[in-house]
Design an enzyme around this catalytic site. Structure first.
Site, PDB file in Angstrom:
ATOM      1  N   TRP A   1       0.797  -1.230   0.000  1.00 37.63           N
ATOM      2  CA  TRP A   1       0.000   0.000   0.000  1.00 37.63           C
ATOM      3  C   TRP A   1       0.830   1.280   0.000  1.00 37.63           C
ATOM      4  CZ3 TRP A   1       2.101   1.881   4.323  1.00 37.63           C
ATOM      5  CH2 TRP A   1       2.428   0.990   5.362  1.00 37.63           C
TER       6      TRP A   1
ATOM      7  N   LYS B   1      -3.172  -8.552  -7.277  1.00 36.06           N
ATOM      8  CA  LYS B   1      -3.957  -8.259  -6.080  1.00 36.06           C
ATOM      9  C   LYS B   1      -3.366  -7.049  -5.363  1.00 36.06           C
ATOM     10  CE  LYS B   1      -4.009  -9.380  -1.794  1.00 36.06           C
ATOM     11  NZ  LYS B   1      -4.421  -8.040  -1.287  1.00 36.06           N
ATOM     12  N   PRO B   2      -4.062  -5.911  -5.480  1.00 34.79           N
ATOM     13  CA  PRO B   2      -3.576  -4.732  -4.754  1.00 34.79           C
ATOM     14  C   PRO B   2      -3.734  -4.933  -3.245  1.00 34.79           C
ATOM     15  CG  PRO B   2      -5.273  -4.148  -6.390  1.00 34.79           C
ATOM     16  CD  PRO B   2      -5.288  -5.636  -6.236  1.00 34.79           C
TER      17      PRO B   2
ATOM     18  N   SER C   1       5.536  -7.443   3.727  1.00 39.58           N
ATOM     19  CA  SER C   1       6.239  -7.718   4.981  1.00 39.58           C
ATOM     20  C   SER C   1       7.051  -9.006   4.901  1.00 39.58           C
ATOM     21  CB  SER C   1       5.230  -7.815   6.122  1.00 39.58           C
ATOM     22  OG  SER C   1       4.368  -8.919   5.914  1.00 39.58           O
TER      23      SER C   1
ATOM     24  N   LEU D   1      11.065  -7.505   0.535  1.00 37.29           N
ATOM     25  CA  LEU D   1      10.490  -7.544   1.885  1.00 37.29           C
ATOM     26  C   LEU D   1      10.954  -6.418   2.799  1.00 37.29           C
ATOM     27  CD1 LEU D   1      10.853 -11.397   2.412  1.00 37.29           C
ATOM     28  CD2 LEU D   1       8.922 -10.139   1.451  1.00 37.29           C
TER      29      LEU D   1
ATOM     30  N   CYS E   1      10.145   0.900   1.829  1.00 39.88           N
ATOM     31  CA  CYS E   1      10.884  -0.338   2.106  1.00 39.88           C
ATOM     32  C   CYS E   1      12.362  -0.073   2.307  1.00 39.88           C
ATOM     33  CB  CYS E   1      10.649  -1.363   0.998  1.00 39.88           C
ATOM     34  SG  CYS E   1      10.900  -0.682  -0.629  1.00 39.88           S
TER      35      CYS E   1
ATOM     36  N   GLU F   1      11.471  -3.554  11.394  1.00 45.80           N
ATOM     37  CA  GLU F   1      10.994  -2.563  10.438  1.00 45.80           C
ATOM     38  C   GLU F   1       9.755  -1.879  11.027  1.00 45.80           C
ATOM     39  OE1 GLU F   1       9.226  -3.820   6.596  1.00 45.80           O
ATOM     40  OE2 GLU F   1      10.650  -2.408   5.723  1.00 45.80           O
TER      41      GLU F   1
ATOM     42  N   LYS G   1      19.936 -11.033   1.801  1.00 49.01           N
ATOM     43  CA  LYS G   1      19.500 -11.637   3.072  1.00 49.01           C
ATOM     44  C   LYS G   1      17.970 -11.695   3.167  1.00 49.01           C
ATOM     45  CE  LYS G   1      22.352  -9.092   5.817  1.00 49.01           C
ATOM     46  NZ  LYS G   1      23.057  -8.738   7.040  1.00 49.01           N
TER      47      LYS G   1
HETATM   48  P1  NAI Z   1       1.500  -7.374   4.352  1.00 43.82           P
HETATM   49  O1  NAI Z   1       2.773  -8.032   3.994  1.00 43.82           O
HETATM   50  O2  NAI Z   1       0.522  -8.098   5.199  1.00 43.82           O
HETATM   51  O3  NAI Z   1       0.717  -6.945   3.007  1.00 43.82           O
HETATM   52  C1  NAI Z   1       1.296  -6.817   1.712  1.00 43.82           C
HETATM   53  C2  NAI Z   1       0.420  -7.531   0.694  1.00 43.82           C
HETATM   54  O4  NAI Z   1       0.400  -8.916   0.988  1.00 43.82           O
HETATM   55  C3  NAI Z   1      -1.047  -7.082   0.696  1.00 43.82           C
HETATM   56  O5  NAI Z   1      -1.528  -7.088  -0.629  1.00 43.82           O
HETATM   57  C4  NAI Z   1      -1.721  -8.172   1.515  1.00 43.82           C
HETATM   58  O6  NAI Z   1      -3.080  -8.323   1.238  1.00 43.82           O
HETATM   59  C5  NAI Z   1      -0.937  -9.396   1.072  1.00 43.82           C
HETATM   60  N1  NAI Z   1      -0.980 -10.525   2.003  1.00 43.82           N
HETATM   61  C6  NAI Z   1      -1.069 -10.490   3.357  1.00 43.82           C
HETATM   62  N2  NAI Z   1      -1.079 -11.739   3.851  1.00 43.82           N
HETATM   63  C7  NAI Z   1      -0.990 -12.597   2.810  1.00 43.82           C
HETATM   64  C8  NAI Z   1      -0.957 -14.015   2.676  1.00 43.82           C
HETATM   65  N3  NAI Z   1      -1.022 -14.813   3.731  1.00 43.82           N
HETATM   66  N4  NAI Z   1      -0.852 -14.542   1.440  1.00 43.82           N
HETATM   67  C9  NAI Z   1      -0.779 -13.751   0.354  1.00 43.82           C
HETATM   68  N5  NAI Z   1      -0.824 -12.405   0.417  1.00 43.82           N
HETATM   69  C10 NAI Z   1      -0.912 -11.820   1.623  1.00 43.82           C
HETATM   70  O7  NAI Z   1       1.873  -5.977   5.002  1.00 43.82           O
HETATM   71  P2  NAI Z   1       0.974  -5.089   6.004  1.00 43.82           P
HETATM   72  O8  NAI Z   1       0.309  -5.961   7.004  1.00 43.82           O
HETATM   73  O9  NAI Z   1       0.117  -4.207   5.197  1.00 43.82           O
HETATM   74  O10 NAI Z   1       2.099  -4.232   6.714  1.00 43.82           O
HETATM   75  C11 NAI Z   1       2.832  -4.759   7.812  1.00 43.82           C
HETATM   76  C12 NAI Z   1       4.290  -4.386   7.726  1.00 43.82           C
HETATM   77  O11 NAI Z   1       4.852  -4.936   6.541  1.00 43.82           O
HETATM   78  C13 NAI Z   1       4.580  -2.915   7.612  1.00 43.82           C
HETATM   79  O12 NAI Z   1       4.553  -2.275   8.839  1.00 43.82           O
HETATM   80  C14 NAI Z   1       5.946  -2.944   6.989  1.00 43.82           C
HETATM   81  O13 NAI Z   1       6.922  -3.159   7.983  1.00 43.82           O
HETATM   82  C15 NAI Z   1       5.913  -4.134   6.079  1.00 43.82           C
HETATM   83  N6  NAI Z   1       5.663  -3.730   4.676  1.00 43.82           N
HETATM   84  C16 NAI Z   1       6.723  -3.709   3.806  1.00 43.82           C
HETATM   85  C17 NAI Z   1       6.539  -3.253   2.518  1.00 43.82           C
HETATM   86  C18 NAI Z   1       7.676  -3.188   1.536  1.00 43.82           C
HETATM   87  O14 NAI Z   1       7.649  -2.351   0.657  1.00 43.82           O
HETATM   88  N7  NAI Z   1       8.640  -4.066   1.577  1.00 43.82           N
HETATM   89  C19 NAI Z   1       5.248  -2.760   2.041  1.00 43.82           C
HETATM   90  C20 NAI Z   1       4.173  -2.900   3.010  1.00 43.82           C
HETATM   91  C21 NAI Z   1       4.405  -3.351   4.284  1.00 43.82           C
END
Ligand code: NAI
Ligand code: MG
Length: 493
Positions: A158, A182-183, A236, A258, A291, A389, A459
Site C-alpha cells: 500500500w 492483487k492490490p 512484509s 520484503l 521499504c 521494520e 538476506k
Molecule cells: P502485508 O505483507 O501483510 O501486506 C502486503 C500484501 O500482501 C497485501 O496485498 C496483503 O493483502 C498481502 N498478504 C497479506 N497476507 C498474505 C498471505 N497470507 N498470502 C498472500 N498475500 C498476503 O503488510 P501489512 O500488514 O500491510 O504491513 C505490515 C508491515 O509490513 C509494515 O509495517 C511494513 O513493515 C511491512 N511492509 C513492507 C513493505 C515493503 O515495501 N517491503 C510494504 C508494506 C508493508
C-alpha cells in the site's frame, strides 16, 4: 464543496477477463481516506472462487488467446499506449493515490510519472529480449530461447500502490505473461482505475485481471493456485516467509521484496548540510512508509551531537498536513492498523533510547492517522527500534567510532535491502560500498530509484530483482533447443 457534503462513495467491481463483474460472494469492504478516516469507496471482498475465475481467464489468455501470438513489437506498443493514458490522466491518478494512501500530493505526482516511465521502459525492452546460440561440441545447433513464464500472480503493498503495480505488470506484459494482480486491501483504487483503459490500449481479455481482497482470503489462494506459474510479492517479511512455504507445494517461481532496516551512514567529513537533508529525506519521505527507508542513521562520533541537534531542529519544522495541500511534506499514515503499529514503536523507543523529536501524535489534527516525525538517539543496534521494520517516520540514530565499526553495525541486521554512505573520501566510500551487504547502495544520497536500474535485497530482504533489464528476466523461462544436423543414425545399437 459545502461543509458536510460528502463525495460519492463509489462501489467498484472485480476486473476479470476484460469485464467488470460482481465477486462470487457479492461482499465488499470499505476503503478509507486516512486523513479524514472516512470511507471513500467499497471494493469486492474476493475469495478463492474469484481467484479461480481470474486465474482461469489468465491461463486461457496465455494459452489460447490473441496475446499468445502477439509480437514483441505489439506488446511494446500496448505498454506505450498505457503509459500515454497514464500521463494524460496523471493529475487525477495522483490525487486519488494521495487521497487513498495519505502521501503528499507532490510525492504522488512523482510516483505517477514513474509509473508511466516504467511502462515506457518495459515497452522498449519488449523488443530487446534475445536468446543465445550455445557453442556445443557437436554437429548441431543449440539455442537458448526466452519464453514467458506463464500466469503471474502479483501481490503488492500500500505504500506506492500504482508504482508497485507497474513494477510488476510492465515487465510481465513485456515478456508476454498474463497477470492476476492483487492490490493491497488498503489502497486498491488507482489500480482499479487503470483497469478501465486496458482494453482501449489493446490488451485482450484475461491478460490482466485485478482482484481486490485481503491477504489470507484472496492473496493466499493465488499463491496456492496450481495454474499460477510465478508469484511476485512486495510486502512484509512475515508474509514473504508464508508465501515461500505455500509456493513450495506447486514449485512456483517466487520473487520477494520484503523491506528492511537500512543503514544511512554519515562520516565526519561529509558535507554537513547535505548530510542532514539526506538523513531526513532518507527516513521521512512518504511518512517513512518506504521499504528502503534509512531508518538506522549511523553518525560518526565527532559530529554526532551537532548532527542530532541539527536533525531535531529541522524535523520540528516539517509541515504535516492533508495530503492534497501542496505545502504538505508529511501526510497521515495509511491506516489505523499502521498508525497503531507506529505509535507502539514510539512507546518502545522511549524505553530503549533517548527521544530528540516527536514521539507522539501531532495535537493539531482531530482526525486522521498522523504521527509526529520522531527521532531517537543513543540507540543501541540491539534495540527493537534498530532491528524491526517500523514503516513510519521513526529514526534510530546510532553513534559509531570508525569505518570498521560503521560497517559492522550496518551489516548487523537480518535485512539487506539498501544502505547509504556519506563522505568526501572516495577510498572510504568505495570500501564501504564493497563491504555493505545490501542490494542497493547509495553514495552521498539516499532513495533515488530508477526504472533503468535493478531493485531488490540481500538476506531476508528477499530475492530476485525488479526493474532494469534483469526485471524482465524474472518473467522469462529459458528453453534449450538442440537441433541435430547429422542426417544419419547415431549408430549406438
Ligand atoms: P502485508 O505483507 O501483510 O501486506 C502486503 C500484501 O500482501 C497485501 O496485498 C496483503 O493483502 C498481502 N498478504 C497479506 N497476507 C498474505 C498471505 N497470507 N498470502 C498472500 N498475500 C498476503 O503488510 P501489512 O500488514 O500491510 O504491513 C505490515 C508491515 O509490513 C509494515 O509495517 C511494513 O513493515 C511491512 N511492509 C513492507 C513493505 C515493503 O515495501 N517491503 C510494504 C508494506 C508493508
Ligand atoms: Mg499484514
Amino acid at each position: 464543496m459545502p461543509a458536510g457534503v460528502k463525495t460519492e462513495v463509489r462501489t467498484y467491481q472485480t476486473y476479470i477477463n476484460g469485464e467488470w463483474i460482481e465477486s462470487e460472494s457479492g461482499k465488499t469492504f470499505p476503503v478509507y481516506d486516512p486523513a479524514t478516516e472516512e470511507v471513500i469507496a467499497q471494493v469486492p471482498d474476493s475469495n478463492a472462487d474469484d481467484v479461480n475465475r481470474a486465474v482461469s481467464a489468465a491461463k486461457a489468455a496465455f494459452e489460447d488467446g490473441p496475446w499468445a501470438s502477439t509480437t514483441a513489437q505489439e506488446r511494446g506498443r500496448v505498454l506505450f499506449r498505457l503509459a500515454e493514458k497514464i500521463r494524460q490522466n496523471a493529475a487525477q491518478l495522483a490525487e486519488l493515490e494521495a487521497r487513498n494512501c495519505g502521501k503528499p500530493i507532490v510525492e504522488a505526482e512523482f510516483d505517477i510519472n514513474d509509473v508511466a516511465t516504467c511502462f515506457e521502459y518495459y515497452g522498449g525492452l519488449a523488443t530487446k529480449v534475445v536468446g543465445y546460440v550455445n557453442p556445443v561440441p557437436d554437429n548441431a545447433m543449440s539455442l537458448s530461447l526466452k519464453e514467458p513464464v506463464g500466469v503471474a500472480g502479483q501481490i503488492i503493498p500500500w505504500n506506492y500502490p500504482l508504482m508497485m503495480a507497474a513494477w510488476k505488470l510492465a515487465p510481465a506484459l513485456a515478456a508476454g505473461c498474463t497477470c492476476v494482480l492483487k492490490p493491497a486491501e488498503q489502497t486498491p483504487l488507482t489500480a482499479l482505475e487503470i483497469a478501465n483503459w486496458l482494453a482501449d490500449v489493446g490488451l485482450p481479455p484475461g491478460v490482466v485481471n485485478i482482484i481486490t481482497g485481503f491477504g489470507e482470503t484472496a492473496g493466499a489462494p493465488l499463491v496456492q493456485h496450481p495454474d499460477v506459474n510465478k508469484i511476485a510479492f512486495t510486502g512484509s517479511a512475515a508474509v514473504g516467509k508464508i508465501i515461500v512455504k505455500q509456493a513450495a507445494d506447486t514449485v512456483k517461481r517466487v520473487t520477494l521484496e520484503l523491506g528492511g532496516k537500512s543503514p544511512n551512514i554519515f562520516f565526519a567529513d561529509a558535507d554537513f548540510e547535505a548530510a542532514i537533508d539526506g538523513a531526513l529525506f532518507g527516513v521521512f519521505i512518504n511518512q517513512g512508509e518506504v521499504c528502503s527507508a534509512g531508518s538506522r542513521i549511523l553518525v560518526q562520533k565527532p559530529i554526532y551531537k551537532k548532527f542530532v541537534d541539527a536533525m531535531t531542529e529541522k524535523t520540528k519544522k516539517i509541515t504535516l498536513g492533508p495530503p492534497l495541500e501542496r505545502e504538505t511534506k508529511m501526510g497521515p499514515l495509511v491506516s489505523k492498523e499502521q498508525y497503531e503499529r507506529v505509535r507502539s514503536y514510539q512507546d518502545i523507543g522511549k524505553k530503549e533510547a533517548k527521544l530528540a523529536a516527536g514521539g507522539g501524535r501531532p495535537a493539531k489534527f482531530a482526525k486522521g492517522y498522523y504521527v509526529e516525525p520522531t527521532i531517537f538517539y543513543d540507540v543501541d543496534n540491539s534495540a527493537r527500534i534498530a532491528r524491526e521494520e517500523i514503516f513510519g517516520p521513526v529514526a534510530a540514530v546510532i553513534p559509531f567510532e570508525d569505518e570498521k565499526d560503521a560497517v559492522k553495525i550496518a551489516n548487523d541486521t537480518p535485512y539487506g535491502l539498501a544502505a547509504a554512505v556519506w563522505t568526501r573520501d572516495i577510498f572510504k566510500a568505495f570500501r564501504a560500498v564493497k563491504a555493505l551487504r545490501a542490494g542497493i547502495v547509495w553514495v552521498n544520497h539516499m532513495q533515488p530509484t530508477y526504472v533503468e536500474a535493478p531493485w531488490g535485497g540481500y538476506k531476508q530482504s528477499g530475492f530476485g530483482r525488479e526493474l532494469g533489464p534483469g526485471g524482465i528476466e524474472e518473467y522469462l523461462e529459458t528453453k534449450q533447443v538442440h537441433i541435430n544436423l547429422n542426417e544419419a543414425p547415431i549408430g549406438w545399437y
